[in-house]
Design an enzyme around this catalytic site. Sequence first.
Site, PDB file in Angstrom:
ATOM      1  N   ASP A  14      -4.103  -0.390  -3.599  1.00 54.93           N
ATOM      2  CA  ASP A  14      -4.210   0.745  -2.678  1.00 54.93           C
ATOM      3  C   ASP A  14      -3.158   1.812  -2.979  1.00 54.93           C
ATOM      4  OD1 ASP A  14      -6.355  -0.416  -1.523  1.00 54.93           O
ATOM      5  OD2 ASP A  14      -5.566  -0.474   0.506  1.00 54.93           O
ATOM      6  N   ASN A  73      -8.590  -2.793  -2.356  1.00 55.25           N
ATOM      7  CA  ASN A  73      -9.955  -2.452  -1.944  1.00 55.25           C
ATOM      8  C   ASN A  73     -10.245  -0.963  -2.109  1.00 55.25           C
ATOM      9  OD1 ASN A  73      -8.134  -1.925   0.270  1.00 55.25           O
ATOM     10  ND2 ASN A  73      -9.921  -1.596   1.555  1.00 55.25           N
ATOM     11  N   HIS A  74      -9.207  -0.110  -2.136  1.00 54.46           N
ATOM     12  CA  HIS A  74      -9.428   1.323  -2.330  1.00 54.46           C
ATOM     13  C   HIS A  74      -9.529   1.704  -3.805  1.00 54.46           C
ATOM     14  CE1 HIS A  74      -9.236   3.461   1.567  1.00 54.46           C
ATOM     15  NE2 HIS A  74      -8.713   2.319   1.966  1.00 54.46           N
ATOM     16  N   ASP A  94       0.841  -1.210   0.000  1.00 51.73           N
ATOM     17  CA  ASP A  94       0.000   0.000   0.000  1.00 51.73           C
ATOM     18  C   ASP A  94       0.874   1.257   0.000  1.00 51.73           C
ATOM     19  OD1 ASP A  94      -1.531  -2.199   0.710  1.00 51.73           O
ATOM     20  OD2 ASP A  94      -2.938  -1.000   1.873  1.00 51.73           O
ATOM     21  N   ARG A 130     -13.708  -5.065   9.762  1.00 50.95           N
ATOM     22  CA  ARG A 130     -13.849  -4.023   8.742  1.00 50.95           C
ATOM     23  C   ARG A 130     -15.271  -3.946   8.190  1.00 50.95           C
ATOM     24  NH1 ARG A 130      -8.551  -2.782   6.480  1.00 50.95           N
ATOM     25  NH2 ARG A 130      -6.966  -4.284   7.133  1.00 50.95           N
ATOM     26  N   ASP A 187      -6.019   7.289  -2.037  1.00 53.17           N
ATOM     27  CA  ASP A 187      -6.815   7.587  -0.840  1.00 53.17           C
ATOM     28  C   ASP A 187      -5.927   7.818   0.378  1.00 53.17           C
ATOM     29  OD1 ASP A 187      -9.341   7.682  -1.905  1.00 53.17           O
ATOM     30  OD2 ASP A 187      -9.713   5.538  -1.631  1.00 53.17           O
ATOM     31  N   ARG A 188      -6.489   8.613   1.300  1.00 55.52           N
ATOM     32  CA  ARG A 188      -5.896   8.951   2.596  1.00 55.52           C
ATOM     33  C   ARG A 188      -4.704   9.902   2.478  1.00 55.52           C
ATOM     34  NH1 ARG A 188      -8.178   6.001   6.665  1.00 55.52           N
ATOM     35  NH2 ARG A 188      -9.138   4.014   6.128  1.00 55.52           N
ATOM     36  N   HIS A 191      -1.032   4.539  -0.665  1.00 58.22           N
ATOM     37  CA  HIS A 191      -2.044   5.471  -0.163  1.00 58.22           C
ATOM     38  C   HIS A 191      -1.662   6.937  -0.381  1.00 58.22           C
ATOM     39  CE1 HIS A 191      -5.039   2.838   1.520  1.00 58.22           C
ATOM     40  NE2 HIS A 191      -4.113   2.122   2.118  1.00 58.22           N
ATOM     41  N   HIS A 219      -2.663  -4.575   2.473  1.00 57.99           N
ATOM     42  CA  HIS A 219      -3.972  -4.259   3.064  1.00 57.99           C
ATOM     43  C   HIS A 219      -3.927  -3.946   4.557  1.00 57.99           C
ATOM     44  CE1 HIS A 219      -8.290  -4.159   3.173  1.00 57.99           C
ATOM     45  NE2 HIS A 219      -8.420  -5.250   3.904  1.00 57.99           N
ATOM     46  N   HIS A 225      -4.155  -8.558  -2.859  1.00 58.26           N
ATOM     47  CA  HIS A 225      -4.173  -7.413  -1.951  1.00 58.26           C
ATOM     48  C   HIS A 225      -4.693  -7.792  -0.576  1.00 58.26           C
ATOM     49  CE1 HIS A 225      -4.436  -3.288  -0.556  1.00 58.26           C
ATOM     50  NE2 HIS A 225      -5.671  -3.543  -0.145  1.00 58.26           N
TER      51      HIS A 225
END
Length: 572
Positions: free
Chosen positions: A355, A387-388, A326, A491, A358-359, A328, A518, A436
């Site tokens: 991923d 998943n993002h 990830d 989650r 995001d964030r 991010h 993840h 992932h």
Amino acid sequence: MSVNRLLNMYEKKNSQTKTQTKKVSTSPRYNHTSQQTQSGNNQNRSSENRVSTNKSQSQPKRSNYAQNNNRFKGLNQTNPKNNQKKQFQKPKQQQQQQQQQKTKQNNNRFQGVNQSNQQNQRNQQFNKPNSRYQPNQRTQTNKTQQTNKSQKTTQNNNRFQGVNQINPQNQRKQQFNKPKQQQNKTKKQNNKVRKSISSETGSGSLENIIKQITSLGNLNQYNLNNQKMEKLLFLKTLASPETNPFEIVQLDYFVIEKDYKGPKVKNKRFDMEFFQSMLIDFQEGKMIHKRYIHMILFKFYEIILKTKNVTYIDLSNDQEITVVGDLHGQFMDLFQILEFTGMPGPNNQYLFNGDLIDRGLHSLEVVLTVFLMKILFPQYVHINRGNHESLLLNLTYGFYEEVSQKIGGSAFPLFTEIFIWLPLATVINHKIFVVHGGLCGKYGVTIKDIEAIDRTMQPVQDPKKSETDLLSCLLWSDPGEFETGFVPNPRACSVMFGVDVTKDFLQNNNLELIVRSHEAVEDGYEFMHENLILTIFSAANYRGDEENFGAVVKFNSNSEISFHQFESEEIW
């Protein structure tokens, strides 16, 4: 109807819907806290009342202190409040004289003499200026009454001429007042306009406005600026979610300005010179032109459509592959990885395990860098979906806002279309399975089952259905610290699986190791399930508060493992 009017109607309707959703979105939890604060304020108020009563009890002491220091000279020192009254009190002789004057006034009331009022006497005694309100005059001649009536009529006639002779404070208001006839005319005109708009756009609803925007055809014929063009492109993709946004957006919509000084594409092809200059601009906080961004998306989309659900990579001789976890949106971590491992090539391949976005604050820079690497080195750069890389999370965790602020909302539907076509898993040397999230909430899953998934779907959001949905499990599941079975994932999507599930999957597919991401881990990598699962996470100091290392893992042709750890240089 003109395009500008359609955009204005959309903005008005959209603002109305936003205000309505804001009112609905207030949760009872915040209302509960507000009640607590009100009760706390009431307690504070009661305490303030107590303090005020104590102060009132202590006031005589302060008056004694004033008496000793002769603070109020010439006044009654026993009670300072009564002093002000006594200053204005008059001796008895003056009171008697005033009464005699009143009797004379009553006698002369009907003799045409204008006698002053008691209020005017007070004003004259204390030499006050003429007050705003004229004194009442009981004895007036018939001529003065007639003049007053004439003044009132002129006031009424001049009411709508911008002059208010009764109260000067209302002058500004009455300047903008219109007579009733004019108001009725404007209302009729507005009703006609509303009827015409509703007839042209159906019921005038937001959906009908957006549908009418989709029927505009080629947008270049309207000579719109870039902002209006981007709004129209975004609305057209919203109105037709079943259609491909790459069929709506055209590169001709984005024209490069003459004063653009960023990196430029030569002969309509990307090269290493453009890639390096782009990285330098990203380090300096600059962004490449919107036309080049859309060119990257169009070219990457052509490449990703040719991929399958599972990518197979076979390393030979001195070839290596670096698996990146990830990121991010932490661009400086990606830049460190490129500095350490070097540019892609036949002996230095890359696998980005989802991923990317995001964030973080630089998701767009990370995605464009990875996509351009895939364009320049299509055989040596591989990407798994995380998943993002899904619509709901992009709208929630910052990627949509970042794209709309930096380059406009027209590019966001292109990203969502690209994300659903990313591969789901990768197999290295027929021994290492890279995904992932993790495994599914059932036994006996094979790679052939993964190859048969319709990957263009979004993950299932229902917790119960996602436990057995293979796409959701590959993107969302986590290994648990238990031996057997499955447990619902905290989650609220997919499951947590035990050691026996990992062994069952490896045995059924003749594999030796599962590499997943993840999940943020302290050292950047972590083994679980009897060293059969390896978690790799490449976002160092995740979200600015985790204080974790970032790491990447390398595999050679013999499936030997080596790690590289690093600290974050990202500025939060």
